[in-house]
Enzyme design. Structure first.
Site, PDB file in Angstrom:
ATOM      1  N   LEU A   1      16.141   7.901   9.245  1.00 47.35           N
ATOM      2  CA  LEU A   1      16.917   8.464  10.349  1.00 47.35           C
ATOM      3  C   LEU A   1      17.066   7.419  11.444  1.00 47.35           C
ATOM      4  O   LEU A   1      18.127   7.242  12.038  1.00 47.35           O
ATOM      5  CB  LEU A   1      16.214   9.707  10.900  1.00 47.35           C
ATOM      6  CG  LEU A   1      15.866  10.787   9.881  1.00 47.35           C
ATOM      7  CD1 LEU A   1      15.254  11.999  10.573  1.00 47.35           C
ATOM      8  CD2 LEU A   1      17.078  11.210   9.108  1.00 47.35           C
TER       9      LEU A   1
ATOM     10  N   ARG B   1       4.622   5.710   0.565  1.00 45.39           N
ATOM     11  CA  ARG B   1       5.164   6.534  -0.510  1.00 45.39           C
ATOM     12  C   ARG B   1       5.005   5.912  -1.893  1.00 45.39           C
ATOM     13  O   ARG B   1       4.674   6.602  -2.850  1.00 45.39           O
ATOM     14  CB  ARG B   1       6.643   6.777  -0.241  1.00 45.39           C
ATOM     15  CG  ARG B   1       6.828   7.622   0.983  1.00 45.39           C
ATOM     16  CD  ARG B   1       8.269   7.778   1.336  1.00 45.39           C
ATOM     17  NE  ARG B   1       8.370   8.767   2.412  1.00 45.39           N
ATOM     18  CZ  ARG B   1       9.497   9.079   3.021  1.00 45.39           C
ATOM     19  NH1 ARG B   1      10.624   8.484   2.685  1.00 45.39           N
ATOM     20  NH2 ARG B   1       9.513   9.990   3.963  1.00 45.39           N
TER      21      ARG B   1
ATOM     22  N   ARG C   1      10.605   2.009   1.766  1.00 45.73           N
ATOM     23  CA  ARG C   1      10.861   2.476   3.124  1.00 45.73           C
ATOM     24  C   ARG C   1       9.715   3.353   3.591  1.00 45.73           C
ATOM     25  O   ARG C   1       9.216   4.183   2.833  1.00 45.73           O
ATOM     26  CB  ARG C   1      12.174   3.278   3.171  1.00 45.73           C
ATOM     27  CG  ARG C   1      12.476   3.813   4.560  1.00 45.73           C
ATOM     28  CD  ARG C   1      13.822   4.496   4.617  1.00 45.73           C
ATOM     29  NE  ARG C   1      13.890   5.690   3.790  1.00 45.73           N
ATOM     30  CZ  ARG C   1      13.303   6.845   4.080  1.00 45.73           C
ATOM     31  NH1 ARG C   1      12.586   6.977   5.173  1.00 45.73           N
ATOM     32  NH2 ARG C   1      13.433   7.885   3.273  1.00 45.73           N
TER      33      ARG C   1
END
Lengths: 249, 637
Positions: free
Chosen positions: B441, B330, B435
């Site tokens: 999750l 990301r 991350r």
């Protein structure tokens, strides 16, 4: 655009409520409905007045927190849409809209457009789960689940618990909400063990909470922002009778 | 105070087993004598509260929403990672561990990450047993997809609503415990202070959001599962109610705040459209599996996308990173989007967007397959933008999404305050400086289902916990402090709304502490934040009742905390002169513009100790050592 609003204002659960007129100025078509209300509230706050209380959180249609009646339709006129995802491009300059909270015996009005939906939690509490503790679960692929069953279960599991189905129902029934969870579990192998107890307990709790009965009008399906079909209710009824006939508990 | 991570000894793969064996236990008959407060009901909070209830503890579960089912974990779309290797494509616990440490740009703790990778496989089993309707293959097996930063398919998913389904699974387990009487569910309640007795976390002060009354709750331990602080930036993909208040107030009571500058900016969000916008909407990263990211080759291109021929398109991720292509992590994807927009090649009205194009995938796989994979995401996009992504490429732009920083915790998930444990996004531990997708999750559920039941027992069994009642002086003092702040907010009677001030703060942070940070930009922010805080306390308007539902008052209290927290966030970014993961310093980049780490000087966790509002916090360092993954320049080329 300019939008004329008639909004239900009620200071507390016991207070007398009434409609109050507001005008939303400079509304842009790209705003969401709740952003339009934010703008109205900003003006009220600057004038030192108590802003309109309404619930919302994720503002992307998944948390199920928002919801009120827009001119008599739960979540407003767009099908399959929560009010946070309803956009002002849907409305025309100069329109008059009436905003009211969900109205149902089991949903007490807390303030303005905010209602108490804790009865939904208590319905789940009655049996909307598989009774498995953390620790002993077998490998995820140990039990095969057919794609069709899994997809159907997911269709039912998509319910966000917003309460629109209750608000739209003339009997204020939560049959669609309750049946969606019962269906999800009935369709999956993991749900079989407690299948009979679950449906009886959840339906009984639904009735105890003061929700009405289903009389198959389909209003719930029409307003459901996740388009959960009314066939879930048929399945719930089938499950319920099956449990009454065959349960040995 | 020295920061002891309490990582157990022994080889990496045996640490957790060994630790479980060496940890003290609480006898089943004694568990009900312990009261545990769990604040927050997202994946971490709901899974912790339900697991502790199953074990027999007396649990109090609080959330600010009107039902525990609405916590913001519900909005996670793409999936959850697990090292199951069901696809036979080379995955293993060690590979998930390796990918996560590397993806985090070598700023996480190896032992924590390894444990996370080990537990990932148990999470899937547990969730399947709960009836989570994960996607399946035709033969009935669990389906997987791939995600950014990985070259294997290890992501389990339930359409684009994985977070919703996992949260409902945890919520249902929680409700089962409520029915059994082990857990008391207390929704519509906000934690406004932590109560310490003899230096231990022994309770909380809560505001009942319906009646406005302050309530006191005592316990033997407190678990904060209250999420990240992305909303400090005003516009983010977080829910509008997500906030930093519980973490910040615990910080003011002595919990160190670690690595706050590690913020994640998600590459695929719907671009900003107007000034009244209240939040940004994420489009799951899984879209990058089939979508191709591009911008026009020429700045100032005015043709609509479908009329721009192939030779005038720049698929810049595929060009710069041939081996990972559109699936780079990301931080890399976000920074590249910013770079092409800075070059004037951005698209859409604002020029702050890039295309995510599905035309090739639709041609290759057919419309129905794409609809099956991403239907709900495409619908959401259409609702918001009024455009049809089946025909036109999506326009996307990065937005604040997740925060890797958080309260400092040791291997047992305990903060620097004995008894205060921090789980999920609220802690700092597992993701380093960046991350990977589908790992949030995993971490939330690992912490709640599988870590805290062991480490909390170890704490309880090993501590002296004298009985404490809510009449204790510490509760009275904390409640008076909370009441004082509420009274001050109501007394200002100024002319600016909390939202206006929050939006201003958010703009300052986005412009200066956003995707690229420099000494100059950070100093600008540090000058501006105290001014905004001053302005807030001089001129905020909070009308309405104190003893009743008052959402503007709740919000004002949260904005007051952002205005304090933002300073630590910026100071942390200023002190870390290296670039790593989501933290990119203009001064520290490789010749080809990639993030340049400085392992010699910054291979540590920065944990900040509160010294007073407006006073510089004290820096404590936990050195990071890498025994199993040697830090290298991260490359996705």
């Amino acid at each position: 655009m300019r939008i004329f609003l008639k909004v239900w204002r009620q200071a507390s659960p016991d207070a007398q409520g009434r409609f109050v007129d507001y005008t939303a100025e400079d509304v842009s078509p790209d705003m969401s409905f709740l952003e339009m209300l934010d703008v109205v509230n900003e003006r009220l706050i600057m004038q030192g007045e108590d802003p309109i209380a309404f619930d919302s959180d994720c503002r992307e249609g998944i948390c199920g927190t928002c919801g009120f009646m827009v001119s008599g339709i739960a979540h407003g006129p767009d099908p399959g849409t929560t009010v946070c995802q309803l956009h002002m491009r849907r409305f025309k300059d100069g329109m008059r809209l009436t905003l009211e909270p969900w109205r149902a015996r089991a949903f007490q009005v807390l303030k303005d457009l905010v209602v108490d939906r804790s009865a939904f939690d208590r319905i789940i509490q009655a049996g909307g789960y598989t009774s498995v503790n953390v620790g002993g679960a077998p490998d995820g692929n140990a039990v095969l689940v057919g794609k069709t069953a899994s997809d159907k279960a997911m269709d039912s599991a998509a319910c966000i618990g917003c309460g629109a189905c209750v608000a739209a129902c003339k009997n204020a029934s939560a049959a669609l909400f309750t049946s969606a969870k019962i269906s999800q579990m009935a369709l999956l192998p993991q749900g079989q063990v407690e299948r009979f107890q679950r449906v009886v307990k959840m339906v009984d709790r639904h009735d105890e909470e003061g929700f009405g009965s289903c009389s198959n009008e389909g209003e719930c399906e029409a307003v459901c922002p996740k388009e959960i079909p009314i066939t879930n209710i048929a399945r719930m009824n089938r499950e319920y009778f099956r449990a009454l006939l065959f349960s040995r508990d | 105070m020295t920061l002891d991570s309490n990582v157990p000894g022994g080889p990496l793969a045996e640490k957790w087993d060994r630790h479980r064996f060496e940890s003290k236990l609480v006898n089943p008959a004694n568990r009900r004598r312990y009261t545990i407060i769990v604040v927050g009901t997202g994946l971490a909070g709901a899974s912790a509260a339900s697991s502790l209830g199953e074990l027999g503890y007396n649990v109090l579960s609080f959330c600010i929403q009107d039902s525990p089912r609405r916590a913001h974990s519900i909005a996670a779309q793409g999936g959850i990672n697990a090292a199951k290797n069901y696809q036979n494509d080379g995955d293993s616990i060690h590979r998930l561990f390796y990918d996560t440490v590397k993806g985090g740009d070598y700023r996480s703790r190896e032992a924590n990450v390894y444990r996370l990778a080990q537990l990932s496989v148990n999470i899937i089993d547990q969730c399947v047993a709960q009836g989570v309707p994960f996607a399946r293959e035709y033969g009935g097996m669990l389906d997987n997809r791939s995600f950014g930063g990985a070259q294997v398919s290890r992501t389990f998913y339930a359409r684009g609503q994985t977070g919703q389904q996992l949260l409902l699974g945890a919520y249902q387990s929680l409700m089962r415990q409520v029915e059994k009487g082990t857990v008391r569910s207390l929704p519509n309640r906000e934690m406004l202070d932590l109560v310490l007795v003899n230096g231990q976390a022994r309770g909380v002060i809560i505001r009942n959001l319906i009646t406005g009354e302050l309530e006191r709750y005592a316990a033997d331990a407190v678990l904060l599962c209250t999420g990240g602080y992305g909303t400090a930036y005003y516009l983010s993909t977080n829910a509008v109610g997500s906030n930093v208040t519980a973490s910040w107030r615990a910080h003011k009571r002595g919990a160190y705040f670690a690595n706050p500058c590690f913020t994640q900016i998600h590459p695929t969000c719907i671009p900003v459209s107007g000034s009244a916008q209240s939040k940004l909407t994420l489009m799951s990263e899984s879209l990058r599996n089939d979508g191709r990211v591009w911008v026009p080759k020429n700045p100032g291109e005015r043709r609509p996308p479908q009329q721009i021929p192939e030779e005038d398109r720049d698929y810049y991720l595929e060009r710069r990173y041939p081996s990972f292509g559109n699936l780079v992590p990301r931080d890399v994807a976000s920074r590249n989007a910013k770079a092409v927009c800075d070059e004037g090649r951005g698209v859409g009205e604002s020029g702050l967007a890039v295309y995510l194009d599905f035309a090739d995938a639709i041609k290759r796989l057919g419309l129905e397959v794409i609809r099956g994979r991403y239907g709900n995401l495409f619908d959401m996009y259409t609702k918001i933008t009024d455009e049809d992504p089946y025909r036109l490429p999506m326009r996307i732009y990065p937005a604040i999404h997740y925060t890797m920083g958080g309260l400092w915790v040791d291997y047992n998930l305990m903060s620097t305050i004995p008894g205060l444990h921090v789980l999920g996004e609220a802690n700092f531990s597992d993701h380093g400086a960046n991350r990977l997708g589908a790992s949030a999750l995993m971490q939330g559920l690992a912490d709640g289902y599988f870590v805290i039941p062991y480490t909390l027992a170890h704490y309880l069994a090993g501590s002296t916990l004298p009985a404490v009642s809510v009449d204790h002086e510490a509760f009275r003092e904390a409640e008076a402090g909370v009441q004082g702040q509420i009274d001050r907010l109501l007394a200002v009677k100024g002319s600016r709304t909390p939202r206006q001030l929050h939006r201003e703060l958010g703009q300052v942070l986005w412009d200066n502490v956003g995707m690229a940070r420099s000494e100059a930009s950070l100093r600008t922010a540090l000058a501006r934040i105290p001014q905004l805080r001053e302005e807030f306390w001089q001129n905020v308007s909070v009308p309405g009742p104190k003893n009743n539902l008052n959402k503007n008052l709740e919000y004002a209290g949260r904005v007051a905390d952002y205005l304090e927290f933002a300073e630590v966030l910026t100071l942390d970014a200023l002190h870390r002169t290296e670039s790593c993961g989501g933290h990119f310093r203009d001064e520290s980049q490789t010749p080809d513009g990639e993030a340049q780490r400085d392992d010699e000087n910054f291979s540590y966790v920065a944990a900040w100790e509160f010294q007073g509002v407006g006073k510089a916090p004290a820096l404590h360092k936990e050195p990071l050592t890498f025994e199993y993954v040697k830090p290298t320049q991260r490359s996705y080329k």
